[in-house]
Design an enzyme around this catalytic site. Structure first.
Site, short mmCIF file in Angstrom:
data_model
loop_
_atom_site.label_atom_id
_atom_site.label_comp_id
_atom_site.label_asym_id
_atom_site.label_seq_id
_atom_site.Cartn_x
_atom_site.Cartn_y
_atom_site.Cartn_z
N ASP A 143 0.85 -1.20 0.00
CA ASP A 143 0.00 0.00 0.00
C ASP A 143 0.89 1.25 0.00
O ASP A 143 0.40 2.38 -0.12
CB ASP A 143 -1.01 -0.01 1.15
CG ASP A 143 -0.36 -0.03 2.53
OD1 ASP A 143 0.88 -0.17 2.62
OD2 ASP A 143 -1.10 0.07 3.53
N SER A 144 2.21 1.04 0.05
CA SER A 144 3.15 2.15 -0.16
C SER A 144 2.99 2.73 -1.56
O SER A 144 3.56 3.77 -1.87
CB SER A 144 4.59 1.67 0.06
OG SER A 144 4.84 0.49 -0.67
N ASP B 141 -1.12 -6.20 -0.52
CA ASP B 141 -1.16 -5.59 0.81
C ASP B 141 -2.56 -5.05 1.06
O ASP B 141 -3.01 -4.14 0.35
CB ASP B 141 -0.16 -4.42 0.78
CG ASP B 141 0.37 -4.05 2.13
OD1 ASP B 141 0.05 -4.74 3.11
OD2 ASP B 141 1.13 -3.06 2.19
N LYS C 42 -1.19 -9.54 2.57
CA LYS C 42 -0.48 -9.12 3.78
C LYS C 42 -1.42 -8.22 4.56
O LYS C 42 -2.14 -7.42 3.97
CB LYS C 42 0.81 -8.37 3.43
CG LYS C 42 1.52 -7.79 4.67
CD LYS C 42 2.90 -7.30 4.36
CE LYS C 42 2.95 -5.87 3.87
NZ LYS C 42 2.37 -4.88 4.81
N GLU D 255 -1.57 -5.67 8.19
CA GLU D 255 -0.94 -5.07 9.37
C GLU D 255 -1.79 -5.39 10.59
O GLU D 255 -3.02 -5.26 10.53
CB GLU D 255 -0.85 -3.55 9.21
CG GLU D 255 0.06 -3.11 8.09
CD GLU D 255 0.16 -1.58 7.97
OE1 GLU D 255 -0.27 -0.85 8.88
OE2 GLU D 255 0.69 -1.13 6.94
N GLU E 219 8.61 -4.60 10.90
CA GLU E 219 9.02 -3.27 10.41
C GLU E 219 9.50 -2.40 11.57
O GLU E 219 8.79 -2.22 12.57
CB GLU E 219 7.85 -2.59 9.68
CG GLU E 219 8.26 -1.20 9.15
CD GLU E 219 7.38 -0.64 8.05
OE1 GLU E 219 6.44 -1.31 7.60
OE2 GLU E 219 7.65 0.50 7.64
O1 KIV Z 1 3.51 -1.13 1.80
C1 KIV Z 1 4.68 -1.55 1.86
O2 KIV Z 1 5.52 -1.29 1.00
C2 KIV Z 1 5.05 -2.37 3.02
C3 KIV Z 1 6.49 -2.70 3.19
C4 KIV Z 1 7.22 -1.51 3.63
C5 KIV Z 1 6.69 -3.85 4.09
O3 KIV Z 1 4.21 -2.72 3.79
#
Ligand code: KIV
Length: 280
Positions: free
Chosen positions: A55-56, A94, A123, A125, A192
């Site tokens: 989600d970055s 994510d 993934k 969080e 992280e």
């Molecule tokens: O969104 C992302 O890029 C991440 C990584 C930094 C692990 O969650």
């Protein structure tokens, strides 16, 4: 006459079972983010085991200052592009902010991740309190990568992006969370910005691999945002990321040369027209 053709060599994707086996064999895992087809193909050619459509994408591609505004529709769109151009790496979608409020909501979004986007895993969080969500997803055949320590989706609650593990009780909480998420069925866990010694201890304790970002060298694998690895950003990278190139300045320089050449050509053509006889 029949022509004998050799069967095309089938390349198979790395699976979550492979990922767990690699930890048992002591082989370190390499994961990078990618958000589009070209970058994903390059990252795969470079040999990563896993590609994270993080989600970055909100910060790196969409101009947001955090990951909060990223929607599931955007994640599906970018993951489809990544899946299209890759064959071997395990692609992880994510789950963005607001998609894991409860097990059923998380299940609905994760089904989209696998069915519509084509990811092989999601993934999410969350600390030990996310274990029921992980259990629900894995019970439906959805592989889950957990993510503890700094959870960027909590930025408004945290007031920034701190490190974790040193404050009283944090090391125990991180260990408890990692064990609970493993027990709920996660196939790996991202650590992280976790204190290096705490990350090393969690890595020793877990059967599933830990994948670190800013958490020292002793995790089972490492993950980075691709833009931080290659210097493709307008803002400085986090301190733990050491860019290996300055792609942003290469792009800017190419553009400057293109603009200068284009403008020079146009000026030349204009002066030639004015000099040529018969030009009105
Ligand atoms: O969104 C992302 O890029 C991440 C990584 C930094 C692990 O969650």
């Amino acid at each position: 006459m029949s022509v004998q053709t050799r069967p095309a060599q089938s390349i198979r994707r790395i699976t979550t079972r492979d990922i767990r086996r690699l930890k048992a064999e002591g082989r370190r895992l390499a994961m990078l983010t990618a958000y589009d087809s070209t970058m994903a193909a390059l990252v795969e050619r470079g040999g990563v085991d896993l590609i994270l459509v993080g989600d970055s994408v909100g910060n790196t591609m969409l101009g947001h200052s955090s990951t909060i505004p990223v929607t599931m529709d955007a994640m599906v769109h970018h993951t489809q592009a990544v899946v299209r151009s890759t064959q071997r790496a395990l692609v992880v979608l994510d789950l963005p902010f607001g998609t894991c409020t409860d097990p059923d909501t998380a299940l609905r979004h994760s089904i989209r991740a696998l069915q519509e986007a084509g990811a092989q895993a999601v993934k999410l969080e969350g600390d030990e309190t996310a274990a029921p969500i992980v259990r629900r997803l894995t019970s439906q055949g959805i592989p889950v990568m957990a993510h503890i320590g700094l959870q960027p989706q909590l930025v408004h609650q945290l007031g920034g992006y701190p490190r974790f593990g040193k404050a009283p009780g944090q090391a125990e909480w991180l260990m408890r969370s990692a064990l609970a998420l493993q027990e709920a069925g996660a196939f790996a866990v991202v650590l992280e910005c976790v204190d290096d010694a705490v990350a090393a201890r969690i890595t020793r304790e877990l059967a599933i691999p830990t994948i670190g970002i800013g958490s020292g060298r002793d995790c089972d694998g490492q993950v980075l945002v691709i833009n931080d690895l290659v210097g493709l950003s307008l803002s400085p990278p986090p301190s733990f990321a050491k860019p290996r190139a300055q792609v942003a300045s290469i792009i800017e320089q190419c553009v400057r040369e293109f603009v200068a050449e284009t403008q020079a050509t146009a000026a030349g053509a204009e002066s030639q027209r004015q000099e040529s006889p018969g030009h009105a």
